[in-house]
Design a protein around this motif. Sequence first.
Motif, PDB file in Angstrom:
ATOM      1  N   ARG A  70      55.207 -19.851  -1.138  1.00  0.00           N
ATOM      2  CA  ARG A  70      55.407 -20.881  -2.162  1.00  0.00           C
ATOM      3  C   ARG A  70      54.420 -22.040  -1.978  1.00  0.00           C
ATOM      4  N   ARG A  71      53.152 -21.670  -1.737  1.00  0.00           N
ATOM      5  CA  ARG A  71      52.079 -22.654  -1.579  1.00  0.00           C
ATOM      6  C   ARG A  71      51.293 -22.762  -2.867  1.00  0.00           C
ATOM      7  N   TYR A  72      50.809 -23.933  -3.148  1.00  0.00           N
ATOM      8  CA  TYR A  72      50.010 -24.246  -4.327  1.00  0.00           C
ATOM      9  C   TYR A  72      50.754 -23.947  -5.630  1.00  0.00           C
ATOM     10  N   PRO A  73      51.712 -24.803  -5.980  1.00  0.00           N
ATOM     11  CA  PRO A  73      52.430 -24.610  -7.244  1.00  0.00           C
ATOM     12  C   PRO A  73      51.499 -24.841  -8.433  1.00  0.00           C
ATOM     13  N   ILE A  74      51.542 -23.932  -9.391  1.00  0.00           N
ATOM     14  CA  ILE A  74      50.712 -24.058 -10.596  1.00  0.00           C
ATOM     15  C   ILE A  74      51.548 -23.707 -11.833  1.00  0.00           C
ATOM     16  N   PRO A  75      52.645 -24.437 -12.049  1.00  0.00           N
ATOM     17  CA  PRO A  75      53.506 -24.111 -13.184  1.00  0.00           C
ATOM     18  C   PRO A  75      52.952 -24.570 -14.531  1.00  0.00           C
ATOM     19  N   LYS A 119      49.278 -26.724 -16.679  1.00  0.00           N
ATOM     20  CA  LYS A 119      47.842 -26.994 -16.643  1.00  0.00           C
ATOM     21  C   LYS A 119      47.478 -28.149 -15.714  1.00  0.00           C
ATOM     22  N   ASN A 120      48.300 -29.189 -15.659  1.00  0.00           N
ATOM     23  CA  ASN A 120      48.008 -30.308 -14.758  1.00  0.00           C
ATOM     24  C   ASN A 120      47.977 -29.846 -13.305  1.00  0.00           C
ATOM     25  N   HIS A 121      48.961 -29.051 -12.920  1.00  0.00           N
ATOM     26  CA  HIS A 121      49.002 -28.557 -11.552  1.00  0.00           C
ATOM     27  C   HIS A 121      47.871 -27.562 -11.293  1.00  0.00           C
ATOM     28  N   ALA A 122      47.499 -26.795 -12.293  1.00  0.00           N
ATOM     29  CA  ALA A 122      46.387 -25.849 -12.133  1.00  0.00           C
ATOM     30  C   ALA A 122      45.081 -26.606 -11.874  1.00  0.00           C
ATOM     31  N   ARG A 123      44.843 -27.672 -12.619  1.00  0.00           N
ATOM     32  CA  ARG A 123      43.640 -28.470 -12.399  1.00  0.00           C
ATOM     33  C   ARG A 123      43.652 -29.094 -10.996  1.00  0.00           C
ATOM     34  N   ASP A 124      44.788 -29.592 -10.583  1.00  0.00           N
ATOM     35  CA  ASP A 124      44.904 -30.155  -9.239  1.00  0.00           C
ATOM     36  C   ASP A 124      44.646 -29.089  -8.173  1.00  0.00           C
ATOM     37  N   ALA A 125      45.178 -27.889  -8.389  1.00  0.00           N
ATOM     38  CA  ALA A 125      44.983 -26.802  -7.430  1.00  0.00           C
ATOM     39  C   ALA A 125      43.510 -26.441  -7.305  1.00  0.00           C
ATOM     40  N   LEU A 126      42.789 -26.433  -8.426  1.00  0.00           N
ATOM     41  CA  LEU A 126      41.354 -26.147  -8.380  1.00  0.00           C
ATOM     42  C   LEU A 126      40.626 -27.164  -7.500  1.00  0.00           C
ATOM     43  N   ARG A 137      44.222 -17.681 -10.057  1.00  0.00           N
ATOM     44  CA  ARG A 137      45.534 -17.984 -10.627  1.00  0.00           C
ATOM     45  C   ARG A 137      45.499 -19.259 -11.450  1.00  0.00           C
ATOM     46  N   ALA A 138      44.810 -20.295 -10.972  1.00  0.00           N
ATOM     47  CA  ALA A 138      44.727 -21.558 -11.697  1.00  0.00           C
ATOM     48  C   ALA A 138      43.979 -21.359 -13.020  1.00  0.00           C
ATOM     49  N   LYS A 139      42.898 -20.616 -13.003  1.00  0.00           N
ATOM     50  CA  LYS A 139      42.139 -20.365 -14.233  1.00  0.00           C
ATOM     51  C   LYS A 139      42.976 -19.581 -15.231  1.00  0.00           C
ATOM     52  N   ALA A 140      43.820 -18.694 -14.755  1.00  0.00           N
ATOM     53  CA  ALA A 140      44.707 -17.946 -15.650  1.00  0.00           C
ATOM     54  C   ALA A 140      45.685 -18.895 -16.359  1.00  0.00           C
ATOM     55  N   VAL A 141      46.223 -19.843 -15.622  1.00  0.00           N
ATOM     56  CA  VAL A 141      47.134 -20.833 -16.202  1.00  0.00           C
ATOM     57  C   VAL A 141      46.398 -21.689 -17.224  1.00  0.00           C
ATOM     58  N   LEU A 142      45.127 -21.985 -16.940  1.00  0.00           N
ATOM     59  CA  LEU A 142      44.324 -22.811 -17.843  1.00  0.00           C
ATOM     60  C   LEU A 142      43.778 -22.025 -19.031  1.00  0.00           C
ATOM     61  N   GLY A 143      43.948 -20.711 -19.001  1.00  0.00           N
ATOM     62  CA  GLY A 143      43.468 -19.881 -20.108  1.00  0.00           C
ATOM     63  C   GLY A 143      41.982 -19.623 -20.053  1.00  0.00           C
TER      64      GLY A 143
END
Length: 66
Positions: A22-27, A29-36, A59-65
Motif C-alpha cells: 500500500r505504497r504510493y497511493p494514486i486514487p 490525478k492530484n495524487h498521480a502527479r505527486d507520485a510522479l 501506474r500514475a500515467k494510467a491514472v492521468l490518462g
Amino acid sequence: MSQLTTAERDALPDDAFALPGRRYPIPDKNHARDALARASEMLHQGRLSQEEHDTIIKRAKAVLGE
C-alpha cells in the motif's frame, strides 16, 4: 502535495496504490502527479529501485490518462 487522512488511506482499495504494501497511493490525478514527482526524487536518493520507479510512473500515467 495532496494529503490523505489515515481513514481515507485505509478506505482505499489495494489497486489504488502503485506499489505493494500500500505504497504510493494514486486514487486521483492530484495524487498521480505527486507520485510522479516523488518517485523521481526517491529514485535519485536511492530509496526506490529502478523497477519500483518504473511501476509508479506507469501506474500514475494510467491514472492521468497518458
